[in-house]
Design an enzyme around this catalytic site. Structure first.
Site, PDB file in Angstrom:
ATOM      1  CG  HIS A  55      -1.863   1.150   1.281  1.00 34.43           C
ATOM      2  ND1 HIS A  55      -3.030   1.183   0.550  1.00 34.43           N
ATOM      3  CD2 HIS A  55      -1.824   2.321   1.960  1.00 34.43           C
ATOM      4  CE1 HIS A  55      -3.664   2.317   0.781  1.00 34.43           C
ATOM      5  NE2 HIS A  55      -2.953   3.024   1.634  1.00 34.43           N
ATOM      6  CE1 TYR A  58       0.406   3.423  -5.405  1.00 35.88           C
ATOM      7  CE2 TYR A  58       1.657   4.267  -3.553  1.00 35.88           C
ATOM      8  CZ  TYR A  58       0.497   4.230  -4.299  1.00 35.88           C
ATOM      9  OH  TYR A  58      -0.580   4.995  -3.922  1.00 35.88           O
ATOM     10  CD  GLU A 102      -4.533   7.919  -1.095  1.00 32.48           C
ATOM     11  OE1 GLU A 102      -4.929   7.679   0.060  1.00 32.48           O
ATOM     12  OE2 GLU A 102      -3.341   8.105  -1.388  1.00 32.48           O
ATOM     13  CG  HIS A 104      -9.979   3.597   3.758  1.00 34.72           C
ATOM     14  ND1 HIS A 104     -10.482   3.738   5.021  1.00 34.72           N
ATOM     15  CD2 HIS A 104      -8.627   3.648   3.911  1.00 34.72           C
ATOM     16  CE1 HIS A 104      -9.503   3.888   5.893  1.00 34.72           C
ATOM     17  NE2 HIS A 104      -8.369   3.842   5.240  1.00 34.72           N
ATOM     18  CG  ASN A 105     -10.978  -0.778  -2.054  1.00 34.13           C
ATOM     19  OD1 ASN A 105     -11.636   0.262  -2.093  1.00 34.13           O
ATOM     20  ND2 ASN A 105     -10.186  -1.148  -3.038  1.00 34.13           N
ATOM     21  NE  ARG A 125      -5.513  12.898   8.166  1.00 35.11           N
ATOM     22  CZ  ARG A 125      -6.413  11.927   8.297  1.00 35.11           C
ATOM     23  NH1 ARG A 125      -7.678  12.233   8.565  1.00 35.11           N
ATOM     24  NH2 ARG A 125      -6.060  10.670   8.163  1.00 35.11           N
ATOM     25  CD  GLU A 322      -2.429   2.802   8.802  1.00 34.21           C
ATOM     26  OE1 GLU A 322      -3.594   2.796   8.346  1.00 34.21           O
ATOM     27  OE2 GLU A 322      -1.500   2.120   8.324  1.00 34.21           O
ATOM     28  CB  SER A 323      -4.703   7.651  15.656  1.00 34.13           C
ATOM     29  OG  SER A 323      -4.683   6.555  16.549  1.00 34.13           O
ATOM     30  CG  ASN A 513      -4.770   6.455 -11.822  1.00 33.34           C
ATOM     31  OD1 ASN A 513      -4.331   5.629 -11.024  1.00 33.34           O
ATOM     32  ND2 ASN A 513      -3.966   7.232 -12.549  1.00 33.34           N
TER      33      ASN A 513
END
Length: 751
Positions: A55, A58, A102, A104-105, A125, A322-323, A513
């Site tokens: 993630h 890449y 982006e 968030h699946n 953000r 990842e708060s 994309n």
């Protein structure tokens, strides 16, 4: 638990470390040891594991994504391209727009509300970190079959998460997509887009220059939620038991984010920020390594100064957390007091946690003990790069040979149209979009269900009141097309978004994309990905629109079952004057209905084949990029001259659905004749580069001349008016019946 310091790492070189549990391969771990000349500390291992995750790094897609740069068309409008938090383009009058999409699946499957909400918060953000005010959001959503039990669990939560977070921020949701297919069961796609506005000379970048400058963490406190969230959930094959990973899903606080937006804008206006980075995937690990790598090269951080919601968090957990609603800034010592005062004004917690150096090392301490000492670039920019094996899927030839032309055609075209119009993919999405605030702040000119969202910018930012300029945005994708031919499918996704922006009269300017695929470790998936990126890069070059940035989402599969390859493309366009924008559909009686573009017998991946026969096969429609470009020029010229009362693109469902949706826009019917001698092909083919235009009667001759000038085929079909959709000698359906069919489907399923 013994603190794992750098000194201890030297003393215990053979201590086993849980690198495989953190997603690292044997050779990746060995490379970390080679870089450091020793085993990593547990904190260093945390940094490398998240920064080298699929993630964040890449690592499987870089070799293909480079085409977006090597094939990029020349564009004077492009101010910031790929490699930053978001791309920036010049939109005129001294203003710039920044936008990005982006995914968030996986988090949205595990915990739909928070997964989707924090997806919105994260992309907002990214826009803030460029120095911009976020001004609108969009989303592209895909779920399993609409009537599947799990879809009834996931979709309402996702929609609620998007609406609650975006509405609390006061950001209009101006467009997007909702689609259904059994392939997305267990793997919904939740792609969020945000667009922001800034002065073109006020761009901020993620960099940490200047030894002695202070490293400041501000925003929400750091907690245990989201530890290894997006960086881990999106970097491994998804299994059914993954709901056990709920603690990995971030928890959002939109009210804190709203304060953070206003605080950042005041900080930017006060010019007290040297560099800035949001804390998204990989949290503190990402912010520190990327800022240091792009700056003077070094940074000293006291990790024990990070403000915590949970004082029991270990250093490794702080680094991986990842708060949400957190930012990191680089500030000169002279500006720290002013920076802090502005944060205090907005009740934003603010802490100096470190200092920029020129040592070329990222050094972190915990209560005086050194726990991290690494070259930051090795984590941020020098991760593994894989050229994964790839080959065409074994069943691809058979899939393409299953031509839908062999399927039985409908004997009743009226019934066929109503069946397609009421199918979940074509039916009204008002059940979803009514939960979003489309008009908050009062600058929305067009929103769902229009072809594209349009915003005026003249009243959004101080000093912009002299401009009538506006921007248009659309997102599109079609996994069925891409399954049949990923090269053409990616081009068709771009073509549709480009066309939808053009339908408003805007000039398409730039592309973002979100590329959603299965596991990169599957050679068949990598073939799909390679073909899609090649197709999108070639199409961008042909249309003259650069890719400004985006996102790759791999591992969208449960076990061995991957989703359809689903490249989603967002296009941004510019209107010199929003007063000339073209409304969607038929808005007045007496307008001349004109079909633009050529129709061919193209049914591969079509809505009709899916609805009537549950069929997927053949080849998708041909992507005619020169025709798309010509069509866009016609629409821009026609809009500026005021020749049109409305327009609507042709895509899923072809002319039949376009006519129905155009009638439903304002309840205005029409009477038309078909241009060809095959009513079924005329109505249901999904040939690209086509649109409907509603032309003012007195402007018809001028419009036809304009089409001829640009070599765009045009066919006068009839006129708007009446209370029915009438296709002479073929069908007649009252607009009220169209509306009932179109609107009933989703409420019947979701309540």
């Amino acid at each position: 638990m013994t603190l794992d310091t750098v000194g201890r790492a030297h003393e215990t070189p053979d201590e086993r470390q849980p690198y495989t549990e953190l997603g690292m391969k044997d050779d990746e771990y060995a490379r970390v040891r080679e870089i450091l000349g020793r085993r990593p500390t547990s904190s260093e291992l945390a940094i490398y594991s998240v920064m080298w995750s699929e993630h964040c790094s890449y690592k499987s897609s870089k070799v293909h994504l480079r085409q977006f740069s090597t094939k990029a068309p020349k564009s004077d409008a492009l101010l910031v391209g790929m490699g930053e938090n978001a791309g920036v383009v010049d939109i005129g009058d001294g203003w710039a727009a920044t936008f990005k999409i982006e995914s968030h699946n996986h988090p949205s499957y595990v915990e739909p509300h928070q997964g989707a909400a924090t997806g919105v918060g994260g992309i907002v953000r990214d826009i803030m970190s460029m120095g911009a005010r976020p001004i609108a959001v969009m989303d592209s959503l895909r779920f399993g079959a609409a009537d599947a039990p799990d879809t009834r669990r996931v979709l309402p939560g996702v929609v609620e998460g998007i609406s609650s977070y975006g509405n609390c921020l006061g950001l209009p949701n101006i467009g997007g997509e909702v689609a259904f297919d059994p392939c997305y069961i267990g793997n919904p796609l939740v792609n969020a887009l945000c667009v922001g506005l800034l002065r073109k000379d006020k761009i901020k970048l993620a960099t940490a220059p200047g030894p002695g400058n202070k490293v400041v963490l501000f925003g929400a406190l750091t907690g245990p939620d989201g530890i290894g969230g997006a960086s881990v959930l999106a970097s491994a094959t998804f299994e059914e038991e993954s709901q056990a990973k709920r603690p990995s899903v971030q928890v959002g606080d939109p009210f804190m984010e709203k304060l953070l937006i206003e605080c950042c804008l005041e900080l930017f206006e006060a010019d007290v920020v040297v560099g800035i980075q949001d804390l998204g995937a990989a949290g503190v690990s990402c912010a520190t390594t990327e800022l240091a790598a792009k700056g003077t090269g070094g940074m000293d951080v006291r990790l024990d100064l990070v403000p915590l919601r949970d004082p029991t968090l270990r250093p490794e957990e702080i680094l991986m957390s990842e708060s949400q609603e957190r930012m990191m800034a680089v500030v000169t010592p002279d500006d720290i007091d002013a920076f802090t005062a502005i944060c205090n004004k907005w009740d934003i917690p603010v802490t100096v946690i470190g200092e920029v150096t020129d040592t070329g090392r990222l050094v972190m301490t915990w209560h005086g003990e050194t726990i991290v000492d690494i070259p930051p670039g090795t984590a941020a920019d020098e991760g593994p790069v894989y050229e994964r094996p790839l080959h065409e899927p074994a069943g691809q030839s058979a899939l393409n040979a299953a031509d839908p032309a062999m399927l039985p055609r409908p004997s009743d075209l009226r019934a066929a149209l109503l069946s397609v119009l009421g199918s979940p993919n074509i039916a009204s999405k008002e059940w979803v979009t009514s939960q979003y605030d489309r008009y908050v702040r009062g600058n929305t000119v067009l929103a769902q269900p229009a072809d594209a969202g349009v915003l005026r910018i003249g009243e959004i930012m101080p000093g912009a009141t002299t401009t009538n300029r506006g921007i248009a945005l659309a997102t599109d994708g079609n996994g069925r097309y891409a399954k049949l031919d990923p090269y053409a499918g990616a081009q068709l996704a771009l073509a549709e978004a480009y066309r939808n922006v053009a339908m408003t009269g805007a000039v398409p300017l730039a592309v973002t994309n979100c590329l959603n695929f299965g596991s990169p470790e599957d050679p068949e998936v990598m073939w799909q990905f390679a073909e899609a990126t090649r197709g999108l890069a070639d199409a961008c070059r042909a249309l003259g629109v650069p890719v400004t940035g985006g996102n790759v989402s791999f591992y969208n599969q449960t076990g061995s079952a991957a989703v359809h390859p689903t490249p989603v493309v967002g296009v941004l366009g510019v209107l010199d004057d929003v007063g000339t924008r073209v409304r969607s559909g038929f808005t007045e009686e007496g307008a001349r209905v004109v079909l633009l573009g050529e129709t061919h017998e193209e049914f591969g991946g079509s809505a009709w084949a899916q609805v009537a026969h549950d069929h997927l096969g053949g080849l998708p429609p041909a992507a005619d990029l020169p025709a798309e470009q010509a069509l866009a020029k016609v629409m821009a010229a026609a809009a500026s001259r005021g020749l049109l009362t409305g327009a609507h693109d042709l895509s899923d469902g072809g002319l039949a659905v376009a006519l129905a949706e155009a009638c439903l826009a304002q309840g205005v019917g029409c009477t038309v004749s078909l241009p060809g001698d095959d009513a079924f092909v005329d109505l249901f083919s999904e040939s690209s580069a086509r649109a409907l235009a509603a032309v003012k009667p007195e402007a018809f001759a001028e419009f036809v001349e304009l089409c001829h000038k640009h070599d765009v085929a045009c066919y006068g079909l009839g006129v708007t008016g009446g209370a029915s959709l009438v296709v002479e000698d073929v069908l007649e359906i009252p607009v009220d019946e169209l509306r009932q069919t179109h609107q009933a489907t989703l409420p019947a399923i979701f309540g």
